[in-house]
Structures are given as C-alpha cells and as structure tokens.
Design a protein around this motif. Structure first.
Motif, short mmCIF file in Angstrom:
data_model
loop_
_atom_site.label_atom_id
_atom_site.label_comp_id
_atom_site.label_asym_id
_atom_site.label_seq_id
_atom_site.Cartn_x
_atom_site.Cartn_y
_atom_site.Cartn_z
N GLY A 253 0.80 -1.22 0.00
CA GLY A 253 0.00 0.00 0.00
C GLY A 253 0.83 1.26 0.00
N LEU A 254 2.06 1.16 -0.48
CA LEU A 254 2.94 2.33 -0.52
C LEU A 254 2.82 3.05 -1.86
CD1 LEU A 254 6.14 0.71 1.04
CD2 LEU A 254 4.51 2.23 2.18
N PRO A 255 2.83 4.38 -1.85
CA PRO A 255 2.69 5.15 -3.10
C PRO A 255 4.03 5.34 -3.81
CG PRO A 255 2.75 6.66 -1.27
CD PRO A 255 2.85 5.27 -0.67
N LEU A 256 4.91 4.37 -3.72
CA LEU A 256 6.25 4.48 -4.30
C LEU A 256 6.36 3.56 -5.51
CD1 LEU A 256 8.29 4.17 -0.97
CD2 LEU A 256 7.65 6.29 -2.16
N ARG A 257 6.99 4.07 -6.54
CA ARG A 257 7.23 3.25 -7.72
C ARG A 257 8.58 3.61 -8.32
NH1 ARG A 257 3.61 1.55 -5.50
NH2 ARG A 257 1.58 0.81 -6.24
N LEU A 258 9.28 2.60 -8.81
CA LEU A 258 10.50 2.81 -9.57
C LEU A 258 10.14 2.91 -11.04
CD1 LEU A 258 12.77 0.15 -7.83
CD2 LEU A 258 12.93 2.63 -7.56
N GLU A 259 10.84 3.75 -11.76
CA GLU A 259 10.55 3.93 -13.18
C GLU A 259 10.88 2.65 -13.93
OE1 GLU A 259 11.72 6.86 -16.94
OE2 GLU A 259 12.49 7.24 -14.93
N MET A 260 9.91 2.19 -14.73
CA MET A 260 10.08 0.95 -15.47
C MET A 260 10.69 1.22 -16.84
SD MET A 260 9.64 -2.33 -15.52
CE MET A 260 8.46 -2.62 -14.21
N PRO A 261 11.87 0.69 -17.13
CA PRO A 261 12.46 0.89 -18.45
C PRO A 261 11.69 0.08 -19.48
CG PRO A 261 13.77 -0.65 -17.20
CD PRO A 261 12.71 -0.13 -16.26
N PRO A 262 11.74 0.46 -20.75
CA PRO A 262 11.05 -0.33 -21.78
C PRO A 262 11.67 -1.71 -21.90
CG PRO A 262 12.48 1.31 -22.77
CD PRO A 262 12.46 1.61 -21.31
#
Length: 283
Positions: A111-120
């Motif tokens: 339930g954390l609002p954290l995301r790492l940027e997903m490379p293509p």
C-alpha cells in the motif's frame, strides 16, 4: 490512490506475506519463485549495507535503498554464482527490469505510493555464434539446482535443435521420435514440415542422450509408446481431483519447455534467455 493496509513491521515477514498473497491470487510458481529470489536479494543487500540481521519493512522500502540495490545488481555485485559470462558480469537489461517489476509489485502490496521507473522491455538478447555454441555445450553437461537430470537433458536437446534448425520451440513442439533419423548417412537428419534437415554431430549426440532418457521414462507406461519427441519428465499436478497422466502419455507443453529452458539458462548464463536467443536476429 493506494489504499492503506496493516503491514508487518519486519521486512522478512512482510516478504513472506507478499508471496503467500501471490499464491492465493493464482500466480504461477515460476513468477512467485522469481519474486522471492529478487526480494531476498534486495533484503540481503540492505542488511549487508546496514550490517544488521533484521530491518523494518518501511526502512527497507526506501527509494535510495532500491536504487543502491539496482546499481549493485547491474554491476554484478549481487550475483551468488558464477556463470558463462563470469562472476562479475553486468546484469542483463531484462533481468533488471524484472527486479524493478518485483519491487513495484511489493510496494503496491504494502500500500505504498512508491514506484520505480520501469524501463522499456528490451527487444531481446541475442548470442553470437561462438557464445551460442559455448552455451549449448554447457547445457548438455550442466545439471541445474533444483531440477532433475532428465529435464536438463531434454532442455539441452530442445535448445540444440532450435539452434540447428532455426525453428522456434512452438515449431518443434509437435515432432515425433519417428521424425529423427540419427543413423542417416552421410549426416544425421530430422524431418520438418519443409522436408529433411541435416543435423551437426553435437546436436545428434545430445538428441541421442535425450532418447535414452526418454526410453527410460516410457518403459514405465502400460501399453505402447505414443511416440512424442518431447514428453514431461515427471507427473504434472492433479487437476479436478484426478490423477495426473504419467510422463510420456502426453506431449510436453510449449510453456513447460520454455520454462525449463529459462530456468536452466539462468543457472549457467546468469540471465533467463529465451530459446530464440540462440538464433541470430533477422535483418
């Protein structure tokens, strides 16, 4: 907005709950195994950095920790075994992408609002002919951790045939033993939908090894051998309360052959390459 949920304070416990949740939601074993491997690697890296034995999950899920972990993994510093590319080889792009997917899925579960940027997604990893040949020779003799010898030999045979014929696993899936003529002179051959195709000595040798293993499996059947070239090496899971068919009564599924290939190649190469990586890209 992500919903708030009660989560365990201890990181290791939280990871266990996440994996249980994936199983309850019907995720296949291979996906759960991959998620567990990367989260264990992430926690081990964080504990090593802190020189601690436990860590609160909220501290574990800090972006700076995730970025440090990904940087270490990219440099090959988290690898726990040697591979054909060496113990310090950089991580494959798609493997790094799987790490990020794992971290993001875990953060969402918490339930954390954290995301790492997903490379293509990468177009695909291709091996040069010399690398492909080296990998095939290693697959023929390397028994993977957590797997059996029969699965390893079958996987090596499938990979060798992909490289020798230029065909994909789905193309080769419906072959029968009768399609092989390993005693043909001047060279062994296999009959494809386009006609006979010659086989090199190494491919023929590994196919002979698979046929020997296969014969040991089918001898356990009651009745005649169905003749499928690729068969399961162990019983499947019971479905609908019925006993699974014995190995040899059915063809091995394409997804089974692909999964076995990824797992074995991951052990010896350090990246879960698909069978098509053994073929040069088309211009």
């Amino acid at each position: 907005m992500p919903h708030t949920r009660i989560r365990p304070a201890d990181a290791s416990t939280a990871i266990g709950h996440f994996l249980d949740a994936l199983e309850a939601r019907g995720y296949v074993y291979e996906t759960r195994r991959l998620r567990a491997r990367f989260l264990d690697e992430y926690l081990e890296h964080a504990l090593g950095t802190e020189r601690a034995t436990t860590l609160p999950v909220d501290e574990l899920m800090e972006l700076t920790r995730a970025e440090a972990w990904l940087a270490a993994a990219a440099a090959g510093q988290t690898r726990s075994r040697n591979t054909l590319t060496g113990p310090d080889a950089v991580a494959a792009g798609n493997t790094q992408r799987a790490r990020i997917q794992t971290w993001n899925s875990f953060a969402e579960h918490l339930g954390l609002p954290l995301r790492l940027e997903m490379p293509p997604a990468a177009h695909g990893d291709w091996l040069e002919p010399e690398e492909s040949h080296k990998l095939l020779r290693t697959l023929a003799v390397k028994r993977p951790v957590g797997s059996n010898a029969a699965t390893a030999i079958r996987t090596a045979a499938v990979a060798a045939l992909v490289a020798a014929t230029g065909r994909s696993v789905p193309d080769l899936h419906r072959l029968d033993v009768a399609d092989l003529d390993l005693e043909h002179r001047p060279v062994p051959r296999i009959t494809l939908d386009t006609g006979p195709h010659p086989l090199d000595k190494d491919t023929a040798d590994i196919l002979r090894r698979w046929l020997d293993i296969r014969a040991g499996i089918t001898r356990q059947l009651e009745g005649s051998d169905p003749g499928y070239l690729w068969i399961p090496t162990k019983p499947g899971r019971p479905r609908g309360g019925e006993e699974p068919p014995k190995p040899g009564l059915t063809r091995a599924a394409v997804r089974t052959l692909h999964s076995a290939h990824r797992n074995l190649v991951l052990q010896v190469f350090g990246a879960p390459l698909r069978p098509g990586a053994l073929l040069l890209p088309r211009p």
